[in-house]
Scaffold this active site. Sequence first.
Site: not given
Lengths: 327, 333
Positions: A60, A129
């Site tokens: 990322e 998450h």
Amino acid sequence: MAVKLFYEALHDGLEEEMQRNKDVLVIGEDVGHYGGSYKVTKGLHEQFGDLRVLDTPICENSFTGMAIGAAMVGLRPVIEGMNMGFLLLAFNQIANNAGMLRYTSGGQFKIPIVIRGPGGVGRQLGAEHSQRLEGYFNNVPGLKIVHTSTVYNAKGLLKSAIRDDNPVLFFEHVLLYNLKEEIPDEEYYVPLDKADVVRSGKDITILTYGRMRYHCLDAVKTLVANDIDPEVIDLISLKPLDMETIVASVKKTHRVIIVEEDMKSGGIGAEVAASIIEQCFDYLDAPVIRLAGKDVPVPYNGRMEETVIPYPKDIVRAVEDMLALRV
Amino acid sequence: MVQEQLAPTKYDPIDRQEALMLYRDIVLGRTFEDMCAQMYYRGKMFGFVHLYNGQEAVSTGFIKQLRPDDYVTSTYRDHVHALSKGVPPRAVMAELFGKATGCSKGRGGSMHLFSAEHNLLGGFAFIGEGIPIALGAAFAAKYRGTDQVSVCFFGDGTTNNGQFFECLNMAVLWKLPILFVVENNLWSIGMQHHRASSVTDIYRKADAFDMPGYLVDGMDTLECRQAAIKAIKRARAGEGPTLLECSTYRFRGHSLADPDELRDPKEKEFWRKQDPIPKLTKFIQEQGLASAAELKLIEQEIRAEVEDAVQFGEDSPEPPVDELYRFQFAEDE
């Protein structure tokens, strides 16, 4: 008009902008061959090819930095965070380079990137998450932050974000991708910096954003049945705040409840409350109340998870408690 | 991919014009940095100032082989990369003085030099964060089908950082036109390279990505130049990235705030003897490309140019404080 799902609206907005401008591209994990983990980029790879719908390795920070570098030299990348939480790994590139580089360069480079993807508390997805990152990023100078909430604004805001010359953090909510709504066939844009007055009312202002918009609207049904007339404003723009719309509402209703999924400490609601106190304290008839996400990692257990974020019943109770102050 | 050591004896021919251009650049780098030290101690510049003395062969050897439309990213030790890329000494010195006429309009400072005009995409103050930026510029070149090349400079310490590995991987995957130039000066502030990296031969790290990796004498301008020619040609031809480890040494502490007490005086002495400037001087004279008097004249011209840069910096206005918010957003030009 056509009925679209939330993720289809995002797809269509992206597709339109990619067709219009060949500098627009999508970068992220599984955005290409796989079509995106929430199907937002489905089919775009076939239409635009490998370079414009770029499947990245799982790195990322580096692919975000790569997008920023590409933006500095004129491309307009749209980064998909498979889950916005993963972008914590890209925090340095987002904060230092997307947020600050234009400034430290004395205005020499524009960084027209959009960083979008699903965030918020889902259904038993576990702590990592289920993150609310708005507060984390709110402190970064140089970023614009928006949170989508409807099929209509998802498309219009995404198109505006892609055309904006600044870095835009674009939050979607993991539980809203299958919303359905009739939206115009013709092209439209939604401004990035304007709040949406969802319901006009005179008794109290409920400020919210993202999925909490729907919890507020559920609560409104009960409140209206009890002869209470609330105003509901979806902030849309978390940074900068649309203080004009917010202050106008406070001056009308004199009472404010902020409903957010974000964590209470240092969250968006904290900033909104402080700004209201600075700008229109004298118009308040009661303290500003925050119904916010609790300051804990989101637990896996379903019953525990439900207690982390505000629900319509909590909103109804808070509004009634506050209005009881009138007597 | 077989690792190769570049044969140092074969140079592409150098004519007088190029030799003088290289000489001018390397002398400018050294003279400018020495002047910075003076200005820092005289209280004309502030904060962290990292000087490049000793490493000039790398900047001159690589950047002078680039075209103006090629891209460069640097680190916090970025003054000389900026100068080699063509940013005027006046603009760099004024930036170090925090003036409105500086190359980042006084907002950046020593570690954040930028010049869009010269495709200098930045000095980056955090370790490794400039590498993805250079990769993005290389990606954009491929995306648009231009033959521009991107060069990122960083130190040995950065080669233990994730962004380094992540970007090597992507550069090979997409055959991007980029040079990863490591200036291995053996020290990350006080951390010795061999204490920080499990594999001390940095060029060998390329092997994990099936990328060519070379060890280059970073104290020799001509060897750097030769490595640059080869790697740039490969990148421009669309054949992909190259990792170049340049062995070099900084003659001063990490920054002007570093007491530099850890490094052994014998080690410093060893590297001092390899100063790249006398080496280039000797080559130019031996090849009959210029006389000692001509080189002396260049040194005088450079000294005058750097003194002019100081004067320019001194005479320049500060940015107006009421422009504090200017340049945050794209709407501010």
